[in-house]
Design a protein around this motif. Structure first.
Motif, PDB file in Angstrom:
ATOM      1  N   ASP A 133     -32.339 -30.264 -33.046  1.00  0.00           N
ATOM      2  CA  ASP A 133     -31.499 -29.253 -32.400  1.00  0.00           C
ATOM      3  C   ASP A 133     -32.265 -28.525 -31.303  1.00  0.00           C
ATOM      4  O   ASP A 133     -33.430 -28.839 -31.020  1.00  0.00           O
ATOM      5  CB  ASP A 133     -30.912 -28.280 -33.433  1.00  0.00           C
ATOM      6  CG  ASP A 133     -31.952 -27.364 -34.066  1.00  0.00           C
ATOM      7  OD1 ASP A 133     -33.098 -27.298 -33.576  1.00  0.00           O
ATOM      8  OD2 ASP A 133     -31.614 -26.690 -35.057  1.00  0.00           O
ATOM      9  N   SER A 134     -31.624 -27.520 -30.689  1.00  0.00           N
ATOM     10  CA  SER A 134     -32.228 -26.832 -29.546  1.00  0.00           C
ATOM     11  C   SER A 134     -33.412 -25.961 -29.939  1.00  0.00           C
ATOM     12  O   SER A 134     -34.163 -25.508 -29.080  1.00  0.00           O
ATOM     13  CB  SER A 134     -31.176 -25.982 -28.830  1.00  0.00           C
ATOM     14  OG  SER A 134     -30.713 -24.930 -29.670  1.00  0.00           O
ATOM     15  N   ARG A 135     -33.600 -25.742 -31.262  1.00  0.00           N
ATOM     16  CA  ARG A 135     -34.760 -24.975 -31.725  1.00  0.00           C
ATOM     17  C   ARG A 135     -35.918 -25.863 -32.144  1.00  0.00           C
ATOM     18  O   ARG A 135     -36.986 -25.364 -32.504  1.00  0.00           O
ATOM     19  CB  ARG A 135     -34.359 -24.097 -32.922  1.00  0.00           C
ATOM     20  CG  ARG A 135     -33.444 -22.950 -32.584  1.00  0.00           C
ATOM     21  CD  ARG A 135     -33.011 -22.225 -33.850  1.00  0.00           C
ATOM     22  NE  ARG A 135     -32.041 -23.019 -34.610  1.00  0.00           N
ATOM     23  CZ  ARG A 135     -31.681 -22.752 -35.870  1.00  0.00           C
ATOM     24  NH1 ARG A 135     -32.258 -21.764 -36.528  1.00  0.00           N
ATOM     25  NH2 ARG A 135     -30.767 -23.492 -36.475  1.00  0.00           N
ATOM     26  N   GLY A 136     -35.672 -27.170 -32.162  1.00  0.00           N
ATOM     27  CA  GLY A 136     -36.719 -28.084 -32.593  1.00  0.00           C
ATOM     28  C   GLY A 136     -36.625 -28.473 -34.058  1.00  0.00           C
ATOM     29  O   GLY A 136     -37.486 -29.217 -34.551  1.00  0.00           O
ATOM     30  N   ARG A 137     -35.605 -27.984 -34.780  1.00  0.00           N
ATOM     31  CA  ARG A 137     -35.421 -28.400 -36.175  1.00  0.00           C
ATOM     32  C   ARG A 137     -34.992 -29.858 -36.198  1.00  0.00           C
ATOM     33  O   ARG A 137     -34.257 -30.323 -35.331  1.00  0.00           O
ATOM     34  CB  ARG A 137     -34.342 -27.574 -36.874  1.00  0.00           C
ATOM     35  CG  ARG A 137     -34.723 -26.155 -37.198  1.00  0.00           C
ATOM     36  CD  ARG A 137     -33.665 -25.512 -38.100  1.00  0.00           C
ATOM     37  NE  ARG A 137     -32.302 -25.825 -37.666  1.00  0.00           N
ATOM     38  CZ  ARG A 137     -31.387 -26.336 -38.458  1.00  0.00           C
ATOM     39  NH1 ARG A 137     -31.626 -26.589 -39.735  1.00  0.00           N
ATOM     40  NH2 ARG A 137     -30.161 -26.595 -37.994  1.00  0.00           N
ATOM     41  N   ASP A 183     -27.473 -22.129 -33.287  1.00  0.00           N
ATOM     42  CA  ASP A 183     -28.922 -21.994 -33.147  1.00  0.00           C
ATOM     43  C   ASP A 183     -29.308 -20.560 -32.787  1.00  0.00           C
ATOM     44  O   ASP A 183     -30.453 -20.141 -33.032  1.00  0.00           O
ATOM     45  CB  ASP A 183     -29.444 -22.942 -32.066  1.00  0.00           C
ATOM     46  CG  ASP A 183     -29.439 -24.391 -32.515  1.00  0.00           C
ATOM     47  OD1 ASP A 183     -29.507 -24.633 -33.731  1.00  0.00           O
ATOM     48  OD2 ASP A 183     -29.366 -25.278 -31.641  1.00  0.00           O
ATOM     49  N   ARG A 184     -28.370 -19.807 -32.201  1.00  0.00           N
ATOM     50  CA  ARG A 184     -28.658 -18.432 -31.780  1.00  0.00           C
ATOM     51  C   ARG A 184     -28.002 -17.383 -32.675  1.00  0.00           C
ATOM     52  O   ARG A 184     -28.448 -16.239 -32.707  1.00  0.00           O
ATOM     53  CB  ARG A 184     -28.199 -18.220 -30.338  1.00  0.00           C
ATOM     54  CG  ARG A 184     -28.843 -19.165 -29.331  1.00  0.00           C
ATOM     55  CD  ARG A 184     -28.490 -18.816 -27.900  1.00  0.00           C
ATOM     56  NE  ARG A 184     -27.063 -18.918 -27.635  1.00  0.00           N
ATOM     57  CZ  ARG A 184     -26.444 -20.034 -27.269  1.00  0.00           C
ATOM     58  NH1 ARG A 184     -27.139 -21.160 -27.144  1.00  0.00           N
ATOM     59  NH2 ARG A 184     -25.154 -20.058 -27.023  1.00  0.00           N
ATOM     60  N   GLY A 239     -30.261 -17.621 -35.855  1.00  0.00           N
ATOM     61  CA  GLY A 239     -30.280 -19.071 -36.057  1.00  0.00           C
ATOM     62  C   GLY A 239     -29.889 -19.458 -37.470  1.00  0.00           C
ATOM     63  O   GLY A 239     -30.513 -19.007 -38.435  1.00  0.00           O
ATOM     64  N   ASP A 292     -29.304 -22.287 -40.486  1.00  0.00           N
ATOM     65  CA  ASP A 292     -29.918 -23.545 -40.910  1.00  0.00           C
ATOM     66  C   ASP A 292     -28.848 -24.556 -41.302  1.00  0.00           C
ATOM     67  O   ASP A 292     -28.798 -25.036 -42.431  1.00  0.00           O
ATOM     68  CB  ASP A 292     -30.888 -23.291 -42.062  1.00  0.00           C
ATOM     69  CG  ASP A 292     -32.128 -22.564 -41.600  1.00  0.00           C
ATOM     70  OD1 ASP A 292     -32.853 -23.117 -40.762  1.00  0.00           O
ATOM     71  OD2 ASP A 292     -32.370 -21.433 -42.072  1.00  0.00           O
ATOM     72  N   PRO A 326     -25.217 -25.569 -30.752  1.00  0.00           N
ATOM     73  CA  PRO A 326     -26.183 -24.739 -30.023  1.00  0.00           C
ATOM     74  C   PRO A 326     -25.912 -23.239 -30.182  1.00  0.00           C
ATOM     75  O   PRO A 326     -26.849 -22.433 -30.165  1.00  0.00           O
ATOM     76  CB  PRO A 326     -26.013 -25.200 -28.568  1.00  0.00           C
ATOM     77  CG  PRO A 326     -25.576 -26.630 -28.683  1.00  0.00           C
ATOM     78  CD  PRO A 326     -24.674 -26.641 -29.886  1.00  0.00           C
TER      79      PRO A 326
END
Length: 392
Positions: free
Chosen positions: A379-383, A314-315, A319, A321, A311
């Motif tokens: 993941d927390s971004r929706g990937r 993700d930031r 973010g 990949d 997570p």
């Protein structure tokens, strides 16, 4: 040269009449500089001097100059007029060692350590590979890489360290990040040295290398005790000369930033753990007992990745990949089960043919069989990860 410039050949790297016939492992012809030409040494000296000057101008520290030296194919230099003028039967191995001794003098003149791949420190002779006497005792640091399980060179790092060379373990079978995560045709990456995932870097044991042996390059189980039989083990002095481990990613097949980040992360976190944490309990334990310690430690590390560190990625920098592991899916006792390599990551599924993602149901408990299920780790971004499909 055709225009009459007297300096046209000052940095010539190959003799125009070189009749040597060879091909590199990457299938290139004529890709090796001629070590017998004074112009080759002049070019190398110029590169070293210019590099040192760039660092000095930038006020940046420079301690090591890496001279390369790997994968020189058989057949080089034997047809070079420059080498034939020195001997009617040029010995490529002796020529290589003399060349790197000259390069070492240039690097040493700047007060730097000369780095290089393991080949610069190994002599290939009738007895096989032995530590080179030419550079022994000098400020030379070798990156050992050609350590594929079962090829017979697994102990190169230990033989060089025991002989007096500083060594950075860069083992292909555990630390080459351009190798594919697993044996799946949809996974990018090479597999010539096996498959390398985050666990490989995490479980690497630099000071007792054979504890790392689990599978060969095609995924078949290995016996670490049998593999270590007859191989060099580190002496007390040799242990002091293993100065670090290093991950590599050869980027010719990574065509974007996203490709690079996918191959590097989260493998890099496993490397950082092994490079900077205290020596793990399994490194000094008998193999069976060590396997239990390793499994327990990996369970804790995998949970930290899934629940905390990924997570954060993700930031980080907008973010990264990183590679999301596809879920494991199994039909067991009449129910469909799913899990993830890194607990904390969400698993989503679909049963209507749509691509699963953050907007489809989240897997919480085993599902009844029947429809064609599709699963993805998200993941927390929706990937989403690669899709896993379960057909009843």
């Amino acid at each position: 040269a055709a225009a009459g410039d007297p300096n046209a050949g000052a940095f010539r790297l190959q003799h125009p009449d070189d009749a040597s016939v060879y091909r590199s492992v990457q299938l290139w012809d004529d890709n090796v500089v001629d070590v017998c030409l004074p112009s080759t040494l002049a070019f190398v000296r110029h590169v070293i001097d210019e590099t040192v000057a760039l660092y000095r101008e930038a006020g940046a520290p420079l301690t090591t100059f890496h001279a390369g030296g790997d994968e020189v194919p058989r057949g080089v230099w034997v047809g070079s007029p420059a080498c034939l003028s020195q001997s009617p039967t040029p010995d490529p191995e002796m020529l290589k060692e003399a060349f790197f001794d000259s390069v070492y003098a240039m690097v040493d003149a700047h007060g730097l350590v000369m780095g290089g791949w393991e080949e610069i420190a190994l002599h290939h002779g009738p007895a096989g590979k032995t530590p080179s006497e030419v550079l022994r005792g000098k400020r030379v640091r070798a990156n050992t890489w050609n350590t594929v399980w079962g090829w017979g060179d697994e102990d190169n790092a230990y033989r060089l360290a025991n002989a007096g060379y500083e060594v950075v373990m860069s083992n292909a079978s555990d630390l080459y990040f351009d190798l594919s995560y697993d044996k799946d045709p949809e996974e990018p990456g090479y597999y010539w040295a096996g498959f390398v995932d985050t666990y490989h870097a995490f479980a690497f044991t630099p000071l007792d290398l054979f504890q790392s042996a689990r599978f060969d390059r095609m995924g078949q189980p290995l016996n670490p005790v049998a593999l270590a039989r007859g191989r060099a083990r580190l002496t007390t002095e040799g242990r002091r000369r293993i100065i670090g481990i290093q991950g590599q990613l050869w980027s010719e097949n990574a065509k974007s930033r996203e490709d690079l980040e996918y191959l590097i992360f989260p493998k890099l976190l496993g490397l950082a753990e092994r490079a900077w944490a205290s020596a793990p309990a399994w490194e000094t334990s008998p193999p069976f007992e060590g396997a239990t310690y390793r499994a327990d430690a990996w369970n804790g590390f995998a949970n930290q990745l899934g629940q905390r560190e990924l997570p954060r990625l993700d930031r980080l920098a907008g973010g990264l990949d990183y590679r999301l592991p596809p879920p494991g899916v199994l039909l067991l006792d009449g129910l469909v089960h799913a899990n993830t390599a890194f607990p904390g990551l969400a698993i989503h599924y679909s049963s209507d043919g749509s691509e699963p993602g953050a907007d489809t149901p989240r897997y919480e408990a085993p599902l009844p069989p029947g429809p064609v299920y599709q699963f993805r780790t998200v993941d927390s971004r929706g990937r989403g990860s690669r899709t896993v499909r379960l057909v009843p």
